[in-house]
Write a protein that holds these residues in place. Structure first.
Motif, PDB file in Angstrom:
ATOM      1  N   ILE A  20       0.766  -1.153  -0.036  1.00 52.30           N
ATOM      2  CA  ILE A  20      -0.115  -0.061   0.049  1.00 52.30           C
ATOM      3  C   ILE A  20       0.647   1.267  -0.067  1.00 52.30           C
ATOM      4  N   GLY A  21       1.064   2.005  -1.247  1.00 49.08           N
ATOM      5  CA  GLY A  21       1.663   3.085  -1.325  1.00 49.08           C
ATOM      6  C   GLY A  21       0.916   4.289  -0.884  1.00 49.08           C
ATOM      7  N   GLY A  22       1.590   5.377  -1.142  1.00 47.57           N
ATOM      8  CA  GLY A  22       0.673   6.685  -1.046  1.00 47.57           C
ATOM      9  C   GLY A  22      -0.159   6.863  -2.196  1.00 47.57           C
ATOM     10  N   THR A  23       0.239   6.465  -3.410  1.00 49.78           N
ATOM     11  CA  THR A  23      -0.571   6.639  -4.601  1.00 49.78           C
ATOM     12  C   THR A  23      -1.432   5.397  -4.978  1.00 49.78           C
ATOM     13  N   ASN A  24      -0.665   4.151  -4.769  1.00 48.81           N
ATOM     14  CA  ASN A  24      -1.284   3.075  -5.519  1.00 48.81           C
ATOM     15  C   ASN A  24      -1.100   1.949  -4.610  1.00 48.81           C
ATOM     16  N   ALA A  25      -2.333   1.074  -4.569  1.00 48.54           N
ATOM     17  CA  ALA A  25      -2.302  -0.114  -3.703  1.00 48.54           C
ATOM     18  C   ALA A  25      -2.307  -1.438  -4.741  1.00 48.54           C
ATOM     19  N   ARG A  26      -1.509  -2.449  -4.373  1.00 46.29           N
ATOM     20  CA  ARG A  26      -1.282  -3.610  -5.118  1.00 46.29           C
ATOM     21  C   ARG A  26      -1.562  -4.792  -4.175  1.00 46.29           C
ATOM     22  N   PHE A  27      -2.343  -5.705  -4.628  1.00 49.73           N
ATOM     23  CA  PHE A  27      -2.665  -6.837  -3.907  1.00 49.73           C
ATOM     24  C   PHE A  27      -2.528  -7.901  -4.722  1.00 49.73           C
ATOM     25  N   PRO A 146      14.385   5.722  -4.371  1.00 48.35           N
ATOM     26  CA  PRO A 146      13.787   6.852  -4.717  1.00 48.35           C
ATOM     27  C   PRO A 146      12.440   7.082  -5.323  1.00 48.35           C
ATOM     28  N   GLY A 147      11.443   7.725  -4.627  1.00 46.87           N
ATOM     29  CA  GLY A 147       9.922   7.655  -5.546  1.00 46.87           C
ATOM     30  C   GLY A 147       9.400   9.051  -4.876  1.00 46.87           C
ATOM     31  N   THR A 148       8.290   9.113  -4.051  1.00 44.46           N
ATOM     32  CA  THR A 148       7.980  10.181  -3.776  1.00 44.46           C
ATOM     33  C   THR A 148       8.698  10.827  -2.482  1.00 44.46           C
ATOM     34  N   GLY A 149       9.389   9.430  -1.757  1.00 45.02           N
ATOM     35  CA  GLY A 149       9.972  10.126  -0.727  1.00 45.02           C
ATOM     36  C   GLY A 149      11.507   9.274  -1.050  1.00 45.02           C
ATOM     37  N   CYS A 202      14.840  12.106  -4.543  1.00 47.60           N
ATOM     38  CA  CYS A 202      13.582  11.550  -4.767  1.00 47.60           C
ATOM     39  C   CYS A 202      12.825  12.521  -5.869  1.00 47.60           C
ATOM     40  N   GLY A 203      11.576  12.492  -5.940  1.00 47.24           N
ATOM     41  CA  GLY A 203      10.901  13.120  -7.203  1.00 47.24           C
ATOM     42  C   GLY A 203      10.968  14.662  -6.747  1.00 47.24           C
ATOM     43  N   ARG A 204      10.798  15.044  -5.484  1.00 47.22           N
ATOM     44  CA  ARG A 204      10.874  16.537  -5.117  1.00 47.22           C
ATOM     45  C   ARG A 204      12.263  17.050  -5.260  1.00 47.22           C
ATOM     46  N   GLU A 225       7.765  19.050 -13.490  1.00 47.48           N
ATOM     47  CA  GLU A 225       7.634  17.815 -13.110  1.00 47.48           C
ATOM     48  C   GLU A 225       8.976  17.072 -13.061  1.00 47.48           C
ATOM     49  N   PRO A 226       9.040  16.176 -12.132  1.00 50.35           N
ATOM     50  CA  PRO A 226      10.480  15.326 -12.095  1.00 50.35           C
ATOM     51  C   PRO A 226      10.634  14.607 -13.270  1.00 50.35           C
ATOM     52  N   ALA A 227       9.539  13.926 -13.910  1.00 50.21           N
ATOM     53  CA  ALA A 227       9.777  13.011 -15.200  1.00 50.21           C
ATOM     54  C   ALA A 227       9.992  14.085 -16.500  1.00 50.21           C
ATOM     55  N   ASP A 228       9.711  15.180 -16.243  1.00 48.62           N
ATOM     56  CA  ASP A 228      10.053  16.332 -17.550  1.00 48.62           C
ATOM     57  C   ASP A 228      11.659  16.417 -17.306  1.00 48.62           C
ATOM     58  N   GLY A 273      12.027   1.945  -5.987  1.00 44.82           N
ATOM     59  CA  GLY A 273      11.173   3.077  -6.014  1.00 44.82           C
ATOM     60  C   GLY A 273      10.604   3.387  -7.330  1.00 44.82           C
ATOM     61  N   GLY A 274      10.086   4.447  -7.492  1.00 43.55           N
ATOM     62  CA  GLY A 274       9.427   4.722  -8.990  1.00 43.55           C
ATOM     63  C   GLY A 274      10.251   5.468  -9.867  1.00 43.55           C
ATOM     64  N   ILE A 275      11.384   5.974  -9.563  1.00 44.89           N
ATOM     65  CA  ILE A 275      12.255   6.759 -10.269  1.00 44.89           C
ATOM     66  C   ILE A 275      13.361   5.705 -10.948  1.00 44.89           C
ATOM     67  N   SER A 276      14.006   5.016 -10.177  1.00 42.93           N
ATOM     68  CA  SER A 276      15.335   4.198 -10.535  1.00 42.93           C
ATOM     69  C   SER A 276      15.061   3.338 -11.861  1.00 42.93           C
ATOM     70  N   GLN A 277      13.906   2.764 -12.071  1.00 43.25           N
ATOM     71  CA  GLN A 277      13.702   1.909 -13.265  1.00 43.25           C
ATOM     72  C   GLN A 277      13.576   2.889 -14.493  1.00 43.25           C
ATOM     73  N   LYS A 278      13.247   4.359 -14.185  1.00 42.12           N
ATOM     74  CA  LYS A 278      12.986   5.278 -15.406  1.00 42.12           C
ATOM     75  C   LYS A 278      14.320   5.932 -15.836  1.00 42.12           C
ATOM     76  N   ILE A 279      15.251   5.687 -15.103  1.00 37.63           N
ATOM     77  CA  ILE A 279      16.483   6.218 -15.571  1.00 37.63           C
ATOM     78  C   ILE A 279      17.911   5.388 -15.585  1.00 37.63           C
TER      79      ILE A 279
HETATM   80  N1  LIG Z   1      10.181   9.408 -15.283  1.00 34.90           N
HETATM   81  C1  LIG Z   1      10.243   9.961 -14.120  1.00 34.90           C
HETATM   82  N2  LIG Z   1      11.426  10.561 -13.891  1.00 34.90           N
HETATM   83  C2  LIG Z   1      11.524  11.044 -12.480  1.00 34.90           C
HETATM   84  N3  LIG Z   1      10.546  10.857 -11.633  1.00 34.90           N
HETATM   85  C3  LIG Z   1       9.608  10.210 -11.680  1.00 34.90           C
HETATM   86  C4  LIG Z   1       9.273   9.584 -13.033  1.00 34.90           C
HETATM   87  N4  LIG Z   1       8.111   9.183 -12.810  1.00 34.90           N
HETATM   88  C5  LIG Z   1       7.699   9.455 -11.667  1.00 34.90           C
HETATM   89  N5  LIG Z   1       8.482  10.051 -10.988  1.00 34.90           N
HETATM   90  C6  LIG Z   1       8.458  10.470  -9.645  1.00 34.90           C
HETATM   91  O1  LIG Z   1       8.133   9.429  -8.756  1.00 34.90           O
HETATM   92  C7  LIG Z   1       7.568   9.762  -7.623  1.00 34.90           C
HETATM   93  C8  LIG Z   1       6.600   8.769  -7.316  1.00 34.90           C
HETATM   94  O2  LIG Z   1       7.246   7.533  -6.795  1.00 34.90           O
HETATM   95  P1  LIG Z   1       6.552   6.042  -6.765  1.00 34.90           P
HETATM   96  O3  LIG Z   1       6.071   5.651  -8.156  1.00 34.90           O
HETATM   97  O4  LIG Z   1       7.810   5.221  -6.075  1.00 34.90           O
HETATM   98  O5  LIG Z   1       5.183   6.530  -5.890  1.00 34.90           O
HETATM   99  P2  LIG Z   1       4.879   6.245  -4.389  1.00 34.90           P
HETATM  100  O6  LIG Z   1       3.562   7.019  -4.195  1.00 34.90           O
HETATM  101  O7  LIG Z   1       6.236   6.560  -3.476  1.00 34.90           O
HETATM  102  O8  LIG Z   1       4.698   4.730  -4.269  1.00 34.90           O
HETATM  103  P3  LIG Z   1       3.544   3.825  -4.805  1.00 34.90           P
HETATM  104  O9  LIG Z   1       3.459   3.627  -6.156  1.00 34.90           O
HETATM  105  O10 LIG Z   1       3.584   2.678  -4.031  1.00 34.90           O
HETATM  106  O11 LIG Z   1       2.168   4.582  -4.230  1.00 34.90           O
HETATM  107  C9  LIG Z   1       6.930  11.211  -7.856  1.00 34.90           C
HETATM  108  O12 LIG Z   1       7.570  12.387  -7.255  1.00 34.90           O
HETATM  109  C10 LIG Z   1       6.800  11.317  -9.424  1.00 34.90           C
HETATM  110  O13 LIG Z   1       7.047  12.499  -9.433  1.00 34.90           O
END
Ligand SMILES: Nc1ncnc2c1ncn2[C@@H]1O[C@H](COP(=O)(O)OP(=O)(O)OP(=O)(O)O)[C@@H](O)[C@H]1O
Length: 341
Positions: A20-27, A146-149, A202-204, A225-228, A273-279
Motif C-alpha cells: 500500500i503506497g501513497g498513490t497505488n495499492a497492489r494486492f 527514490p520515489g515520492t520520498g 526523490c521526485g521532489r 515535473e520530475p519526469a520532465d 522506487g518509482g524513479i530508478s527504473q525510469k533512469i
Molecule cells: N520518469 C520519471 N522521472 C523522474 N521522476 C519520476 C518519474 N516518474 C515518476 N516520478 C516521480 O516519482 C515519484 C513517485 O514515485 P513512486 O512511483 O515510488 O510512488 P509512491 O507514491 O512513492 O509509491 P506507490 O506507487 O507505491 O504509491 C513522484 O515524485 C513522481 O514525480
C-alpha cells in the motif's frame, strides 16, 4: 475481540498480500505455500474511501478464494491499532479487518521491509545489473528507493536467515564534496536548516536540484515535473536537465555506497522506487558506480559489491509472498503488529 498477538506461527493460507503506497495499492492472494500468488489490478488509493472498501471491491468481489489472513506493507509508522498512511487518507485498522472482512490474522509491516524481503530472492528477470560486479556471495544486502520520498532498508544475513532492517536512512545528512557541489548546496531547499538525502534523492528532490542548478547558472527554470527533468536529461534535449540527472545519479551512488558500508552489504545494493527504473540508461553511465566505489579506504570492497535496479513490477508483493511461504527463513519481528482473532 481481535488481539495484538505477536507470534511466529505461519499466517494461515489463503493469504491476502498488499503493498500500500501513497498513490497505488497492489494486492495479490497466495492460496498455499506451493502455488504462485495471484495478483489483482493495481488500484489508485484515492479512488476508494477506505482500504477496506478497496479490498472488498478490488479483491474479494473478484475472487472465489476467501483469504484467512493478510500481510500488508504500508508506508507509515506502525504504532497501535490505527495506522494512518503517509501521503494518503487511508487508515489501516487491523481489528476491523478481522471483524468485518472475515480475517483471522493480520500482520502489518513497513513498505521498505517488504522491499528488503523482496531482494532476498529476486530472479535475474526482475533486476537489471548496474556495473560489472556480479553476484557471488550470500551476504547482507541493502535497498534504496527514490520515489515520492526516499526509503532505505538493510537485509541482514545472519544465522542462515534474512533479517530486514528498515530505518530512516533517507533522512541522513548528505554533504557537498566537489567544487560543483559547493556552488549548488547553498541554493538547495533545506529542511530545518539541513540537507537530508531526501531533499535531493526523490521526485521532489530532482526538482530541488534542478532549481538550484538553474539558480547557479542564472537561468529561469522551465521544467516542472520530475519526469520532465529526467526525460529531457535522458534525451539530452536540455543541458540543465542533463546535468541535474548526472548529479542525481552521482548523489544516489554516493549514498548507496554509504549505505553499503553501513550494512556491510557485500551481497549487493538494490535500487527500487518509482524513479530508478525510469533512469536506467543514466545509472549505467560511469558516474553512479564511480561515486558508489569512491569510498577510501574501502574502495576495493565497494568495487566488488554488485548494484541492481529492481525492475520487477510487483517486487514488494513477491517479498511478502516469500515470507508467507517460508516465514522461518526470515527474522521478521511481528511484535506489536500482528493481530489475531
Ligand atoms: N520518469 C520519471 N522521472 C523522474 N521522476 C519520476 C518519474 N516518474 C515518476 N516520478 C516521480 O516519482 C515519484 C513517485 O514515485 P513512486 O512511483 O515510488 O510512488 P509512491 O507514491 O512513492 O509509491 P506507490 O506507487 O507505491 O504509491 C513522484 O515524485 C513522481 O514525480
Amino acid at each position: 475481540m481481535p488481539k495484538l498477538n505477536h507470534s511466529d506461527v505461519p499466517l494461515p493460507f489463503p493469504v491476502l498480500m498488499g503493498d500500500i503506497g501513497g498513490t497505488n495499492a497492489r494486492f495479490s492472494i497466495q492460496v498455499d505455500a506451493y502455488s504462485e500468488a495471484k495478483p489483482f489490478p493495481i488500484m489508485h488509493a484515492a479512488d476508494y474511501a477506505t482500504i477496506d472498501d478497496a479490498i472488498r471491491q478490488g479483491v474479494l468481489s473478484k475472487s472465489t478464494v476467501v483469504p484467512r489472513s493478510a500481510i500488508l506493507a504500508v508506508a507509515g509508522p506502525i504504532n497501535g491499532d490505527e495506522i494512518p498512511l503517509t501521503n494518503s487518507d487511508w487508515i489501516v485498522r487491523p481489528r476491523t479487518m478481522i471483524t468485518d472482512l472475515g480475517m483471522e490474522d493480520v500482520l502489518i509491516i513497513n513498505d521498505f521491509e517488504a522491499q528488503a524481503l523482496a531482494i532476498s530472492n529476486l530472479a535475474d528477470d526482475g533486476r537489471e545489473p548496474i556495473g560489472a560486479a556480479r553476484d557471488g556471495l550470500i551476504a547482507s544486502r541493502a535497498v534504496l528507493g527514490p520515489g515520492t520520498g526516499l526509503g532505505v532498508a538493510g537485509l541482514i544475513h545472519a544465522k542462515n536467515s534474512w533479517i530486514p532492517a528498515p530505518g530512516e536512512g533517507g533522512h541522513i545528512d548528505i554533504g557537498p564534496r566537489s567544487k560543483r557541489d559547493l556552488q549548488i548546496w547553498p541554493h538547495l531547499e533545506a529542511i530545518e536548516g539541513r540537507i537530508s538525502a531526501e531533499q535531493i534523492i526523490c521526485g521532489r528532490g530532482l526538482q530541488n536540484l534542478y532549481r538550484a542548478l538553474c539558480h547557479v547558472e542564472g537561468v529561469e527554470p522551465t521544467l516542472k515535473e520530475p519526469a520532465d527533468i529526467t526525460n529531457h536529461g535522458l534525451a539530452g534535449s536540455d543541458w540543465l536537465a542533463v546535468e541535474t540527472l548526472t548529479l542525481f545519479v552521482t548523489y544516489l551512488g554516493r549514498l548507496a555506497g554509504d549505505i553499503a558500508l553501513l550494512f556491510m552489504a557485500r551481497g549487493g545494493v538494490y535500487l527500487s522506487g518509482g524513479i530508478s527504473q525510469k533512469i536506467i540508461p543514466a545509472l549505467k553511465k560511469p558516474e553512479f558506480r564511480a561515486a558508489f566505489e569512491d569510498k577510501a579506504p574501502h574502495s576495493a570492497m565497494l568495487r566488488s559489491i554488485p548494484t541492481y535496479v529492481v525492475t520487477h513490477p510487483l517486487a514488494a508483493l513477491e517479498g511478502l509472498s516469500s515470507y508467507a511461504r517460508m516465514p522461518q527463513k526470515f527474522g521478521l519481528s511481528t511484535e506489536g503488529r500482528r493481530w489475531r482473532r
